[in-house]
Motif scaffolding. Structure first.
Motif, short mmCIF file in Angstrom:
data_model
loop_
_atom_site.label_atom_id
_atom_site.label_comp_id
_atom_site.label_asym_id
_atom_site.label_seq_id
_atom_site.Cartn_x
_atom_site.Cartn_y
_atom_site.Cartn_z
N PHE A 144 0.83 -1.20 0.00
CA PHE A 144 0.00 0.00 0.00
C PHE A 144 0.86 1.25 0.00
O PHE A 144 1.83 1.36 0.76
CB PHE A 144 -0.91 0.02 1.23
N GLU A 145 0.52 2.17 -0.86
CA GLU A 145 1.19 3.47 -0.90
C GLU A 145 0.09 4.52 -0.89
O GLU A 145 -0.96 4.33 -1.50
CB GLU A 145 2.00 3.57 -2.20
N PHE A 146 0.32 5.63 -0.18
CA PHE A 146 -0.71 6.67 -0.13
C PHE A 146 -0.14 8.01 -0.56
O PHE A 146 0.99 8.36 -0.19
CB PHE A 146 -1.29 6.80 1.29
N ILE A 147 -0.91 8.73 -1.35
CA ILE A 147 -0.52 10.07 -1.78
C ILE A 147 -1.65 11.01 -1.41
O ILE A 147 -2.79 10.82 -1.85
CB ILE A 147 -0.27 10.11 -3.30
N ALA A 179 -7.24 18.81 -8.84
CA ALA A 179 -6.12 19.67 -9.23
C ALA A 179 -5.13 18.91 -10.09
O ALA A 179 -4.37 19.51 -10.87
CB ALA A 179 -5.44 20.22 -7.98
N GLY A 180 -5.09 17.61 -9.97
CA GLY A 180 -4.15 16.83 -10.77
C GLY A 180 -3.76 15.56 -10.04
O GLY A 180 -3.71 15.55 -8.82
N LEU A 181 -3.49 14.51 -10.80
CA LEU A 181 -3.06 13.26 -10.18
C LEU A 181 -1.54 13.19 -10.25
O LEU A 181 -0.93 13.63 -11.22
CB LEU A 181 -3.69 12.07 -10.91
N PRO A 182 -0.93 12.63 -9.22
CA PRO A 182 0.53 12.53 -9.23
C PRO A 182 0.99 11.61 -10.36
O PRO A 182 0.28 10.68 -10.75
CB PRO A 182 0.84 11.91 -7.86
N SER A 183 2.16 11.88 -10.90
CA SER A 183 2.69 10.95 -11.91
C SER A 183 3.17 9.71 -11.18
O SER A 183 3.68 9.77 -10.07
CB SER A 183 3.82 11.60 -12.69
N VAL A 184 2.94 8.58 -11.80
CA VAL A 184 3.26 7.29 -11.18
C VAL A 184 4.26 6.59 -12.10
O VAL A 184 4.03 6.49 -13.31
CB VAL A 184 1.98 6.43 -11.02
N ASN A 230 -8.86 13.87 -15.01
CA ASN A 230 -7.49 13.57 -14.61
C ASN A 230 -7.28 12.06 -14.50
O ASN A 230 -6.23 11.53 -14.88
CB ASN A 230 -7.15 14.26 -13.28
N GLY A 231 -8.26 11.36 -13.98
CA GLY A 231 -8.17 9.90 -13.90
C GLY A 231 -8.16 9.25 -15.28
O GLY A 231 -7.39 8.31 -15.54
N LEU A 232 -9.01 9.76 -16.18
CA LEU A 232 -9.06 9.22 -17.54
C LEU A 232 -7.72 9.43 -18.25
O LEU A 232 -7.22 8.53 -18.94
CB LEU A 232 -10.19 9.91 -18.33
N GLU A 233 -7.14 10.61 -18.07
CA GLU A 233 -5.85 10.90 -18.72
C GLU A 233 -4.74 10.02 -18.15
O GLU A 233 -3.88 9.53 -18.89
CB GLU A 233 -5.50 12.39 -18.57
N LEU A 234 -4.76 9.81 -16.84
CA LEU A 234 -3.75 8.93 -16.24
C LEU A 234 -3.90 7.51 -16.79
O LEU A 234 -2.90 6.85 -17.11
CB LEU A 234 -3.89 8.94 -14.71
N ALA A 235 -5.12 7.05 -16.90
CA ALA A 235 -5.34 5.71 -17.45
C ALA A 235 -4.84 5.63 -18.90
O ALA A 235 -4.21 4.64 -19.30
CB ALA A 235 -6.83 5.35 -17.37
#
Lengths: 325, 325
Positions: free
Chosen positions: A50-53, A59-64, A100-105
């Motif tokens: 588990f990792e938490f951010i 505002a934006g999702l962190p880059s993973v 933001n979630g769609l773009e990350l996916a």
């Protein structure tokens, strides 16, 4: 597999996190604690997978760096007192947050899973509600910050599927209850359980003859997991079709905890739906899924959890939360 | 006064710009030409009270030094071929674009004016449609990128009014026509006029018995200006309640230009509304407004304009545009 889960510190998010970790998957949780609870992060922090951010997904999702298999978007205030306190944030997490979630996916070649809601049906004129029902929503009412945000979230998710060939899942979650709900979330179950445990009268809005259907959270998690394992791109209802009036529901909880407590009535909030009951034919046929945990057992588990964990010294006063803004 | 107008290079935006400049006001126009036309900027560039900024209002609005009195948000692809070609951009200009306009208005202490649409009523089950009707919209269909974007835009505009006390106006624009429509916008009026002027058959989708109401653009501008001068914060319909079948409409235009032309039928697009007609009781009572320009006069002005200005060498082939994505 590795999943990024927005709203991991929320009620449903915490149960999903627990499921994925128990099943041996990697979970990156994201939450800004607008309505999530820190204890829902803390309970998993020691887990090696588990990792938490802490971040605002609007505002934006962190880059993973690591390759994601799924982005699951469960972040949003979801109870009327919360989303009416934060209407703009609720609208944003449905629009910018979903995008933001769609773009990350897309960046990861991952699949995207949207937690939508039975609120897209509004105050329905069709009963029970199948997925094909277009809904009856007031676009300008005090609930519209949530209802329209989720309808928009569905529309943009389908647009990414059609236009960018993104592999998506969309569920419409009906009323769900269980351990780890916020005692102050203003929902029917938590209100009644918290009030009864605090020994104060149970508050019913209006005549209490409006109906609701209540799904235990473990049933929802099972439906989500099954949907992840099939390919289906339009919305799927997940809910328990067993229907109760709110007044019956108050009586059941009251009688379990303290049959002597009175039930009091207050005025009904704006645009409160009269009826809400899922048609789950699609989930039955597509997933072989239907709820397994009845109200008696589900309430037993929920009340136990509240007795063990909730701080009951300050019971919620939901009537104040509900006043139209 | 000084207004910032998004979508200034669009059909309606250009007529509004012209009205404000003629009335002695300062206009800052903003457009990214996704569906707007450069000639709608060029016609005003020499005017001392006109300033133009090329920008995508979804990405952010430029900071403006001078004090703004109004922010008017008219930017969006608005015809089915355009918004179905740009579904994500259409969703974004309804969400991020509207919010950027609301925030700019807040910064300036300005009023905010939202151009919403009769599409929020979807395929209506109530006829004609009053503002109180909640609509019948498919949240997942190929039109949802526009319909849900505008419902969201209304919801966030009302949220800023309730939560931030912003002074707002919201109009729902019904089908509007007139000079400066794009010949390739795929709408009924432009299709029929362009096809008839090009001497090719007029294309009707389905049986043509679906009805539409057509408002001449000058009537719309008059309604907008009157609404700016009263205080009213919930949506107001602006449209012409004179109702025609699409087939009648094709015949009227055909007979004006070349009665020998055939009318051909093609399959009806998804979720195409059967009926659409405004109930304008509110605008009558609130603004003393009703349309003044009938169909004969409006079509005469429109056809003249198309004959003078449109490049008719390549008539539109709307059937291709319309195929579901």
């Amino acid at each position: 597999m590795r999943v990024l889960l927005t709203g991991s510190a929320g009620f449903i998010g915490s149960h999903l996190t627990e499921y994925f970790l128990d099943a041996g998957h990697q979970v990156i949780g994201v939450d800004n604690y607008l309505s999530g609870q820190r204890q829902n992060t803390e309970r998993f922090l020691a887990h090696p997978c588990f990792e938490f951010i802490e971040a605002d997904v609007s505002a934006g999702l962190p880059s993973v760096q690591e390759k994601l298999d799924w982005v699951l978007h469960f972040a949003s205030p979801a109870s009327p007192p919360h989303y009416q306190q934060f209407p703009v944030e609720t609208l944003m997490v449905g629009a910018q947050g979903t995008q933001n979630g769609l773009e990350l996916a897309r960046q990861h070649g991952a699949k995207f899973f949207l937690a939508s809601t039975s609120e897209v049906y509004g105050d329905p004129l069709v009963h029970p509600q199948p997925e094909s029902y277009w809904g009856h929503v007031n676009p300008n009412g005090v609930r519209s910050c949530y209802d329209e945000a989720k309808r928009y979230a569905e529309a943009i998710t389908l647009a990414y599927h059609r236009h960018h060939a993104l592999d998506i899942r969309v569920i419409r979650i009906f009323n769900t209850y269980g351990p780890r709900m916020r005692a102050d979330d203003g929902r029917v179950v938590t209100n009644f359980v918290s009030q009864a445990l605090a020994g104060i009268p149970l508050t019913v809005y209006g005549d209490g003859l409006q109906t609701r259907s209540f799904q235990y959270v473990d049933d929802l998690v099972e439906g989500i997991v099954r949907l992840m394992n099939v390919t289906h791109h339009t919305p799927v209802n997940l809910g328990n079709p067993d229907e109760y009036t709110v007044l019956d529901f108050a009586r059941i909880i009251r009688d379990r905890i303290d049959p002597a407590l009175p039930i009091v009535h207050e005025s009904v909030p704006a645009d409160d739906p009269r009826q809400r009951k899922p048609d789950i034919s699609l989930a039955k046929q597509l997933l072989g899924w239907e709820p397994q945990i009845g109200l008696e057992r589900g309430l037993e588990l929920t009340i136990q959890s509240f007795q063990q964990h909730a701080k009951l010294s300050e019971p919620p006063r939901p009537a104040e939360h509900w006043s139209p803004l």
